[in-house]
Design a protein around this motif. Structure first.
Motif, PDB file in Angstrom:
ATOM      1  N   LEU A 116      44.851  33.551  37.266  1.00 43.88           N
ATOM      2  CA  LEU A 116      44.227  32.463  36.504  1.00 43.88           C
ATOM      3  C   LEU A 116      42.730  32.679  36.327  1.00 43.88           C
ATOM      4  N   LEU A 117      42.127  33.506  37.174  1.00 41.87           N
ATOM      5  CA  LEU A 117      40.684  33.744  37.120  1.00 41.87           C
ATOM      6  C   LEU A 117      40.334  35.010  36.340  1.00 41.87           C
ATOM      7  N   MET A 118      41.337  35.739  35.872  1.00 38.58           N
ATOM      8  CA  MET A 118      41.077  36.985  35.160  1.00 38.58           C
ATOM      9  C   MET A 118      40.689  36.712  33.716  1.00 38.58           C
ATOM     10  N   PRO A 119      39.818  37.544  33.131  1.00 40.13           N
ATOM     11  CA  PRO A 119      39.489  37.380  31.718  1.00 40.13           C
ATOM     12  C   PRO A 119      40.704  37.605  30.837  1.00 40.13           C
ATOM     13  N   SER A 120      40.703  36.980  29.671  1.00 41.87           N
ATOM     14  CA  SER A 120      41.861  37.045  28.777  1.00 41.87           C
ATOM     15  C   SER A 120      41.682  38.054  27.660  1.00 41.87           C
ATOM     16  N   ARG A 121      40.658  38.868  27.743  1.00 38.63           N
ATOM     17  CA  ARG A 121      40.429  39.886  26.722  1.00 38.63           C
ATOM     18  C   ARG A 121      39.690  41.073  27.335  1.00 38.63           C
TER      19      ARG A 121
ATOM     20  N   ASN B 141      49.088  53.108  52.061  1.00 39.75           N
ATOM     21  CA  ASN B 141      48.654  52.015  51.200  1.00 39.75           C
ATOM     22  C   ASN B 141      47.381  52.413  50.469  1.00 39.75           C
ATOM     23  N   LEU B 142      47.034  51.669  49.437  1.00 46.62           N
ATOM     24  CA  LEU B 142      45.944  52.052  48.543  1.00 46.62           C
ATOM     25  C   LEU B 142      44.815  51.027  48.593  1.00 46.62           C
ATOM     26  N   LEU B 143      43.636  51.477  48.987  1.00 50.90           N
ATOM     27  CA  LEU B 143      42.442  50.632  48.987  1.00 50.90           C
ATOM     28  C   LEU B 143      41.812  50.702  47.596  1.00 50.90           C
ATOM     29  N   VAL B 144      41.608  49.530  46.973  1.00 52.68           N
ATOM     30  CA  VAL B 144      41.140  49.483  45.588  1.00 52.68           C
ATOM     31  C   VAL B 144      39.997  48.484  45.452  1.00 52.68           C
ATOM     32  N   SER B 145      39.227  48.634  44.372  1.00 50.46           N
ATOM     33  CA  SER B 145      38.114  47.740  44.063  1.00 50.46           C
ATOM     34  C   SER B 145      38.203  47.352  42.591  1.00 50.46           C
ATOM     35  N   PHE B 146      38.101  46.041  42.315  1.00 48.22           N
ATOM     36  CA  PHE B 146      38.191  45.517  40.957  1.00 48.22           C
ATOM     37  C   PHE B 146      36.822  44.960  40.567  1.00 48.22           C
ATOM     38  N   ARG B 147      36.097  45.712  39.763  1.00 47.46           N
ATOM     39  CA  ARG B 147      34.715  45.355  39.446  1.00 47.46           C
ATOM     40  C   ARG B 147      34.624  44.026  38.698  1.00 47.46           C
ATOM     41  N   HIS B 148      35.514  43.793  37.727  1.00 46.55           N
ATOM     42  CA  HIS B 148      35.362  42.629  36.857  1.00 46.55           C
ATOM     43  C   HIS B 148      35.841  41.329  37.485  1.00 46.55           C
ATOM     44  N   THR B 149      36.511  41.398  38.618  1.00 45.28           N
ATOM     45  CA  THR B 149      36.881  40.174  39.330  1.00 45.28           C
ATOM     46  C   THR B 149      36.133  40.061  40.661  1.00 45.28           C
ATOM     47  N   ASP B 150      35.250  41.018  40.949  1.00 42.54           N
ATOM     48  CA  ASP B 150      34.454  41.021  42.177  1.00 42.54           C
ATOM     49  C   ASP B 150      35.330  41.011  43.425  1.00 42.54           C
ATOM     50  N   GLY B 151      36.511  41.631  43.335  1.00 38.14           N
ATOM     51  CA  GLY B 151      37.438  41.621  44.456  1.00 38.14           C
ATOM     52  C   GLY B 151      37.781  43.012  44.943  1.00 38.14           C
TER      53      GLY B 151
ATOM     54  N   MET C 105      40.236  40.298  48.971  1.00 37.36           N
ATOM     55  CA  MET C 105      39.070  39.572  49.447  1.00 37.36           C
ATOM     56  C   MET C 105      37.971  39.550  48.389  1.00 37.36           C
ATOM     57  N   LYS C 106      37.325  38.410  48.268  1.00 32.30           N
ATOM     58  CA  LYS C 106      36.109  38.244  47.475  1.00 32.30           C
ATOM     59  C   LYS C 106      35.056  37.656  48.400  1.00 32.30           C
ATOM     60  N   GLY C 107      33.775  37.869  48.044  1.00 35.23           N
ATOM     61  CA  GLY C 107      32.717  37.385  48.923  1.00 35.23           C
ATOM     62  C   GLY C 107      31.394  37.286  48.205  1.00 35.23           C
ATOM     63  N   SER C 108      30.324  37.573  48.926  1.00 40.61           N
ATOM     64  CA  SER C 108      28.978  37.421  48.389  1.00 40.61           C
ATOM     65  C   SER C 108      28.508  38.654  47.618  1.00 40.61           C
ATOM     66  N   TRP C 109      29.424  39.544  47.294  1.00 35.71           N
ATOM     67  CA  TRP C 109      29.087  40.742  46.532  1.00 35.71           C
ATOM     68  C   TRP C 109      29.464  40.539  45.060  1.00 35.71           C
ATOM     69  N   ASN C 110      28.964  41.443  44.221  1.00 36.95           N
ATOM     70  CA  ASN C 110      29.180  41.313  42.791  1.00 36.95           C
ATOM     71  C   ASN C 110      29.273  42.708  42.174  1.00 36.95           C
ATOM     72  N   ALA C 111      30.308  42.921  41.336  1.00 35.36           N
ATOM     73  CA  ALA C 111      30.494  44.197  40.620  1.00 35.36           C
ATOM     74  C   ALA C 111      30.498  45.377  41.587  1.00 35.36           C
ATOM     75  N   GLN C 112      31.182  45.224  42.697  1.00 35.82           N
ATOM     76  CA  GLN C 112      31.141  46.189  43.796  1.00 35.82           C
ATOM     77  C   GLN C 112      31.879  47.483  43.450  1.00 35.82           C
TER      78      GLN C 112
END
Length: 323
Positions: A225-230, A255-265, A280-287
């Protein structure tokens, strides 16, 4: 540039300015419903734009502090060209690999690649014990070279990007992305979604995993629900096959460790279950580039958590607290 924005930005492929209610001209937006001209695919393949000026040949002073340097050799790639260097801790080059994309694929108009200009440098490289090198051109494809930079095999028909890893069994795990229609995200057209492609050691495709499906098949499906629609929905920028040594079930080997820049997760995917088992999400941005140190600790490059400045964080994996 296709990535520019603002009221005076050029429109994509010379199209007219955006109609009322549409995104500003020049910004990423769905075009024709069926995408007959391949605009979404071209945008997905664009990746990062090369620099327009050569790097300066600057000289300076170097102070060596051996007690502060981790032992071992270093392999690095850069935006200066399709090459990699193996250096010692004094910066002396011990070996170099180089291979130009157009040496193997001289026609940039092959199916699925509609732009002649792309970053012709290696985004990632993996060094094998025998000196072979696995290399990736961001947004284009990948190749395996021997120690003398002789071509062994390559993949040129995918939008491989950002990161790759090699598992203990020799299988190759790499990020891909493609335009696709996902009704849960957009009712009007396609978005660009990441997948994880698994290759055999000889480069043949073994499997492909939809990252979006991993969200849907998990306890974290509410994040949809928090992901961009385009546009480029997730912009996954890290993919690491976890090794042995962690006791937490979500951090099990394979298992696979991944980073999603556009959701900050940041998250962990179980490829057998095709499910996101930790997020996990936290006090970081575009990680970028999470690195698991133990079951309780993780390093993370926080790209924009301080606005215009970046930082490296050490995190508690259960709470996200900065330690």
């Amino acid at each position: 540039l296709l990535a520019c924005s603002g009221s005076d930005a050029p429109t994509q492929r010379g199209r007219a300015k955006a109609a009322p209610g549409e995104p500003a001209a020049g910004r990423f937006r769905p075009l024709d419903r069926e995408d007959p001209d391949g605009d979404l695919q071209a945008l997905a393949a664009l990746g990062y734009v090369d620099g327009t000026r050569p790097p300066p040949n600057e000289a300076g002073a170097t102070v060596l502090a051996p007690e502060k340097i981790q032992a071992g050799l270093n392999l690095y790639v850069s935006g200066q060209g399709p090459e990699a260097h193996l250096i010692d801790r004094d910066g002396q080059v011990l070996h170099k690999w180089a291979y130009d994309w157009f040496a193997q694929w001289p026609d940039p108009r092959r199916p699925g690649k509609r732009t002649k200009v792309f970053p012709n440098h290696w985004r990632r490289a993996h060094l094998y014990e025998n000196g072979d090198l696995l290399v990736m051109w961001g947004g284009q494809g990948m190749a395996k070279l021997d120690k003398d930079s002789q071509f062994q095999w390559g993949v040129a028909d995918r939008n491989l990007h950002h990161d790759l890893d090699v598992a203990p069994d020799g299988s190759i795990w790499v990020l891909d992305r493609k335009p696709m229609r996902i009704p849960a995200l957009s009712a009007v057209g396609k978005v660009v979604m990441d997948t994880i492609v698994v290759l055999e050691p000889d480069g043949t495709v073994r499997d492909e995993i939809s990252v979006f499906d991993c969200f849907q098949n998990s306890l974290y499906s509410d994040q949809i629900l928090l992901m961009p629609s385009r546009g480029d929905v997730l912009h996954t920028n890290t993919l690491t096959v976890l090794p042995e040594g962690f006791s937490a079930p979500e951090f099990k080997a394979g298992n696979l460790l991944v980073s999603f820049r556009h959701t900050d997760g940041i998250g962990v995917i179980d490829p057998e279950k095709r499910s996101l088992v930790w997020y996990m999400k936290g006090s970081w941005n575009a990680q970028h580039q999470p690195v698991l140190l133990s079951d309780e600790r993780m390093l993370l490059f926080d790209n924009r958590g301080l606005g215009e400045r970046s930082r490296v964080l050490e995190l508690e994996t259960r709470t996200g607290d900065i330690t």
